[in-house]
Design a protein around this motif. Structure first.
Motif, PDB file in Angstrom:
ATOM      1  N   GLY A   1       7.575  -0.893   6.223  1.00 51.59           N
ATOM      2  CA  GLY A   1       6.636   0.205   6.396  1.00 51.59           C
ATOM      3  C   GLY A   1       5.536  -0.061   7.402  1.00 51.59           C
ATOM      4  O   GLY A   1       5.417  -1.148   7.987  1.00 51.59           O
ATOM      5  N   SER A   2       4.702   0.928   7.580  1.00 47.32           N
ATOM      6  CA  SER A   2       3.634   0.914   8.584  1.00 47.32           C
ATOM      7  C   SER A   2       2.742  -0.310   8.435  1.00 47.32           C
ATOM      8  O   SER A   2       2.213  -0.586   7.359  1.00 47.32           O
ATOM      9  CB  SER A   2       2.773   2.175   8.438  1.00 47.32           C
ATOM     10  OG  SER A   2       3.574   3.324   8.303  1.00 47.32           O
ATOM     11  N   GLY A   3       2.580  -1.064   9.516  1.00 48.25           N
ATOM     12  CA  GLY A   3       1.698  -2.230   9.536  1.00 48.25           C
ATOM     13  C   GLY A   3       2.347  -3.524   9.097  1.00 48.25           C
ATOM     14  O   GLY A   3       1.736  -4.593   9.197  1.00 48.25           O
ATOM     15  N   ALA A   4       3.598  -3.473   8.617  1.00 42.82           N
ATOM     16  CA  ALA A   4       4.211  -4.665   8.038  1.00 42.82           C
ATOM     17  C   ALA A   4       4.574  -5.722   9.069  1.00 42.82           C
ATOM     18  O   ALA A   4       4.547  -6.928   8.769  1.00 42.82           O
ATOM     19  CB  ALA A   4       5.453  -4.276   7.244  1.00 42.82           C
TER      20      ALA A   4
ATOM     21  N   SER B   1       0.837  -1.191   0.000  1.00 45.40           N
ATOM     22  CA  SER B   1       0.000   0.000   0.000  1.00 45.40           C
ATOM     23  C   SER B   1       0.874   1.244   0.000  1.00 45.40           C
ATOM     24  O   SER B   1       1.900   1.305   0.693  1.00 45.40           O
ATOM     25  CB  SER B   1      -0.921   0.007   1.219  1.00 45.40           C
ATOM     26  OG  SER B   1      -1.822   1.091   1.176  1.00 45.40           O
ATOM     27  N   GLY B   2       0.507   2.243  -0.777  1.00 43.72           N
ATOM     28  CA  GLY B   2       1.282   3.464  -0.888  1.00 43.72           C
ATOM     29  C   GLY B   2       0.874   4.513   0.116  1.00 43.72           C
ATOM     30  O   GLY B   2      -0.316   4.757   0.332  1.00 43.72           O
ATOM     31  N   SER B   3       1.846   5.119   0.773  1.00 47.16           N
ATOM     32  CA  SER B   3       1.679   6.272   1.668  1.00 47.16           C
ATOM     33  C   SER B   3       1.138   5.915   3.043  1.00 47.16           C
ATOM     34  O   SER B   3       1.522   6.528   4.037  1.00 47.16           O
ATOM     35  CB  SER B   3       0.808   7.361   1.034  1.00 47.16           C
ATOM     36  OG  SER B   3       1.414   7.836  -0.159  1.00 47.16           O
ATOM     37  N   PHE B   4       0.254   4.951   3.149  1.00 48.63           N
ATOM     38  CA  PHE B   4      -0.279   4.494   4.434  1.00 48.63           C
ATOM     39  C   PHE B   4      -0.915   3.130   4.211  1.00 48.63           C
ATOM     40  O   PHE B   4      -1.244   2.771   3.083  1.00 48.63           O
ATOM     41  CB  PHE B   4      -1.299   5.489   5.000  1.00 48.63           C
ATOM     42  CG  PHE B   4      -2.430   5.828   4.069  1.00 48.63           C
ATOM     43  CD1 PHE B   4      -3.619   5.103   4.103  1.00 48.63           C
ATOM     44  CD2 PHE B   4      -2.317   6.871   3.164  1.00 48.63           C
ATOM     45  CE1 PHE B   4      -4.666   5.399   3.243  1.00 48.63           C
ATOM     46  CE2 PHE B   4      -3.357   7.186   2.298  1.00 48.63           C
ATOM     47  CZ  PHE B   4      -4.533   6.449   2.340  1.00 48.63           C
ATOM     48  N   PRO B   5      -1.103   2.339   5.279  1.00 49.87           N
ATOM     49  CA  PRO B   5      -1.723   1.024   5.094  1.00 49.87           C
ATOM     50  C   PRO B   5      -3.139   1.147   4.545  1.00 49.87           C
ATOM     51  O   PRO B   5      -3.885   2.068   4.897  1.00 49.87           O
ATOM     52  CB  PRO B   5      -1.733   0.432   6.514  1.00 49.87           C
ATOM     53  CG  PRO B   5      -0.646   1.164   7.233  1.00 49.87           C
ATOM     54  CD  PRO B   5      -0.657   2.550   6.669  1.00 49.87           C
ATOM     55  N   GLY B   6      -3.500   0.224   3.670  1.00 47.19           N
ATOM     56  CA  GLY B   6      -4.853   0.167   3.143  1.00 47.19           C
ATOM     57  C   GLY B   6      -5.659  -0.910   3.845  1.00 47.19           C
ATOM     58  O   GLY B   6      -5.168  -1.597   4.745  1.00 47.19           O
ATOM     59  N   PRO B   7      -6.902  -1.110   3.451  1.00 45.95           N
ATOM     60  CA  PRO B   7      -7.744  -2.105   4.120  1.00 45.95           C
ATOM     61  C   PRO B   7      -7.276  -3.529   3.903  1.00 45.95           C
ATOM     62  O   PRO B   7      -7.616  -4.417   4.691  1.00 45.95           O
ATOM     63  CB  PRO B   7      -9.125  -1.869   3.494  1.00 45.95           C
ATOM     64  CG  PRO B   7      -8.856  -1.203   2.185  1.00 45.95           C
ATOM     65  CD  PRO B   7      -7.638  -0.373   2.407  1.00 45.95           C
ATOM     66  N   ASP B   8      -6.492  -3.774   2.879  1.00 46.72           N
ATOM     67  CA  ASP B   8      -6.065  -5.134   2.559  1.00 46.72           C
ATOM     68  C   ASP B   8      -4.556  -5.323   2.595  1.00 46.72           C
ATOM     69  O   ASP B   8      -4.070  -6.410   2.282  1.00 46.72           O
ATOM     70  CB  ASP B   8      -6.574  -5.532   1.171  1.00 46.72           C
ATOM     71  CG  ASP B   8      -8.091  -5.456   1.072  1.00 46.72           C
ATOM     72  OD1 ASP B   8      -8.757  -6.001   1.968  1.00 46.72           O
ATOM     73  OD2 ASP B   8      -8.592  -4.833   0.118  1.00 46.72           O
ATOM     74  N   SER B   9      -3.811  -4.298   2.975  1.00 51.18           N
ATOM     75  CA  SER B   9      -2.354  -4.415   2.912  1.00 51.18           C
ATOM     76  C   SER B   9      -1.676  -3.402   3.815  1.00 51.18           C
ATOM     77  O   SER B   9      -2.103  -2.252   3.895  1.00 51.18           O
ATOM     78  CB  SER B   9      -1.858  -4.213   1.479  1.00 51.18           C
ATOM     79  OG  SER B   9      -0.445  -4.230   1.421  1.00 51.18           O
ATOM     80  N   PRO B  10      -0.564  -3.806   4.457  1.00 51.14           N
ATOM     81  CA  PRO B  10       0.307  -2.819   5.087  1.00 51.14           C
ATOM     82  C   PRO B  10       0.988  -1.949   4.037  1.00 51.14           C
ATOM     83  O   PRO B  10       0.852  -2.182   2.829  1.00 51.14           O
ATOM     84  CB  PRO B  10       1.344  -3.678   5.828  1.00 51.14           C
ATOM     85  CG  PRO B  10       0.830  -5.071   5.823  1.00 51.14           C
ATOM     86  CD  PRO B  10      -0.079  -5.185   4.632  1.00 51.14           C
ATOM     87  N   ALA B  11       1.745  -0.990   4.507  1.00 53.62           N
ATOM     88  CA  ALA B  11       2.601  -0.216   3.617  1.00 53.62           C
ATOM     89  C   ALA B  11       3.804  -1.072   3.201  1.00 53.62           C
ATOM     90  O   ALA B  11       3.907  -2.243   3.535  1.00 53.62           O
ATOM     91  CB  ALA B  11       3.034   1.073   4.308  1.00 53.62           C
TER      92      ALA B  11
ATOM     93  N   LEU C   1      13.491   7.101   4.103  1.00 53.58           N
ATOM     94  CA  LEU C   1      13.055   7.240   5.490  1.00 53.58           C
ATOM     95  C   LEU C   1      11.677   7.854   5.642  1.00 53.58           C
ATOM     96  O   LEU C   1      11.362   8.400   6.706  1.00 53.58           O
ATOM     97  CB  LEU C   1      14.104   8.043   6.273  1.00 53.58           C
ATOM     98  CG  LEU C   1      15.499   7.402   6.316  1.00 53.58           C
ATOM     99  CD1 LEU C   1      16.462   8.273   7.107  1.00 53.58           C
ATOM    100  CD2 LEU C   1      15.441   5.997   6.894  1.00 53.58           C
ATOM    101  N   HIS C   2      10.828   7.760   4.646  1.00 52.85           N
ATOM    102  CA  HIS C   2       9.421   8.095   4.846  1.00 52.85           C
ATOM    103  C   HIS C   2       8.750   6.974   5.643  1.00 52.85           C
ATOM    104  O   HIS C   2       9.104   5.803   5.510  1.00 52.85           O
ATOM    105  CB  HIS C   2       8.722   8.310   3.507  1.00 52.85           C
ATOM    106  CG  HIS C   2       9.053   9.626   2.879  1.00 52.85           C
ATOM    107  ND1 HIS C   2       8.945   9.866   1.525  1.00 52.85           N
ATOM    108  CD2 HIS C   2       9.483  10.805   3.424  1.00 52.85           C
ATOM    109  CE1 HIS C   2       9.290  11.120   1.267  1.00 52.85           C
ATOM    110  NE2 HIS C   2       9.617  11.700   2.401  1.00 52.85           N
ATOM    111  N   ALA C   3       7.759   7.354   6.466  1.00 50.32           N
ATOM    112  CA  ALA C   3       7.190   6.426   7.434  1.00 50.32           C
ATOM    113  C   ALA C   3       6.627   5.162   6.802  1.00 50.32           C
ATOM    114  O   ALA C   3       6.697   4.071   7.388  1.00 50.32           O
ATOM    115  CB  ALA C   3       6.099   7.134   8.243  1.00 50.32           C
TER     116      ALA C   3
END
Length: 250
Positions: free
Chosen positions: A36-39, A9-19, A60-62
């Motif tokens: 990335g976030s949620g991984a 998922s790009g930029s932030f986690p989506g409903p079906d995937s982490p970043a 180093l983007h979140a």
């Protein structure tokens, strides 16, 4: 060599995937490209919590690095702690930036759990893999990666706008994981992200075997991204990334 998409998922986690997070395995060695976030949660569906052997952070983007903070907790306070430090290849400012994100002093920072090494364009050995890094076109210090093993190769674009270095990095690769964050339209921003069409153009110029569109921003229609890619001149297989997809490169 086996590649598993943990998060796309790009930029932030989506409903079906982490970043962004991609697991590359060979000879029992487990390498993460981005964290990335949620991984961290989804990663545990595929390998054990303490089975990561090395990490490469494209920038180093979140949405590409933040779960390294949570992984520090696991490796610092888990029942078998202290665990061996995990090598982390990242932009040079990663220790300070991630310590700030965690909310801890710079020293000792996350370096009790991780052995940070600064990235630079060029080729190094990481476990059984040959890893080549190249600068890509993003507003911060950012890298694309080529991972090779036993004659097979996977290339990960990281975040990038149109970029000749990505074409060079991906030349004749078996698999290109290429970001496609934007919907195609006139006056696309430069030096930021790619559309599906632009991703396909890069894949075609590089002569890659398979193109997987990733960094898919949740507010866009993924079908529209894939449709854009069909106009990019790439004649090989094209598909959308999905969390849990596995590519066995032999």
């Amino acid at each position: 060599m086996k590649v598993t998409i943990i998060g796309c998922s790009g930029s932030f986690p989506g409903p079906d995937s982490p970043a962004s997070c991609y697991l590359v395995e060979a000879e029992g060695f487990r390498l993460l490209l981005d964290f990335g976030s949620g991984a961290l949660g989804v990663l545990q569906r595929h390998i054990g919590l303490y089975d990561v052997d090395a990490v490469c952070l494209s920038h180093l983007h979140a949405d590409h690095c933040l779960d390294l903070c949570g992984y520090h907790v696991a490796r610092t306070y888990g029942p078998g702690a202290p665990y061996p430090r995990v090598p982390v290849h990242a932009p040079a400012d990663a220790p300070r930036r991630l310590a700030a994100a965690y909310g801890m002093p710079d020293e000792p920072g996350l370096e009790t759990a991780f052995d940070f090494a600064g990235l630079a364009p060029g080729t190094i050995e990481v476990g059984p893999f040959t890893l080549t890094s190249a600068h890509v076109n993003h507003p911060v210090e950012a890298y694309g990666f080529r991972v090779e093993h036993a004659g097979r190769s996977v290339v990960y674009s990281g975040d990038t706008g149109e970029c000749a270095e990505l074409v060079k990095l991906a030349a004749d690769a078996d698999l290109l994981l290429c970001e496609a964050s934007l919907l195609d339209k006139p006056d696309l921003p430069t030096g930021l992200h790619l559309s599906g069409r632009q991703a396909a153009e890069h894949g075609a110029k590089a002569g890659v075997g398979r193109l997987v569109l990733t960094h898919l921003v949740p507010w866009h229609s993924q079908g529209a991204v894939l449709d854009d890619a069909t106009r990019g001149g790439f004649t090989g297989p094209i598909e959308l990334a999905r969390s849990g997809a596995v590519y066995d490169l032999g």
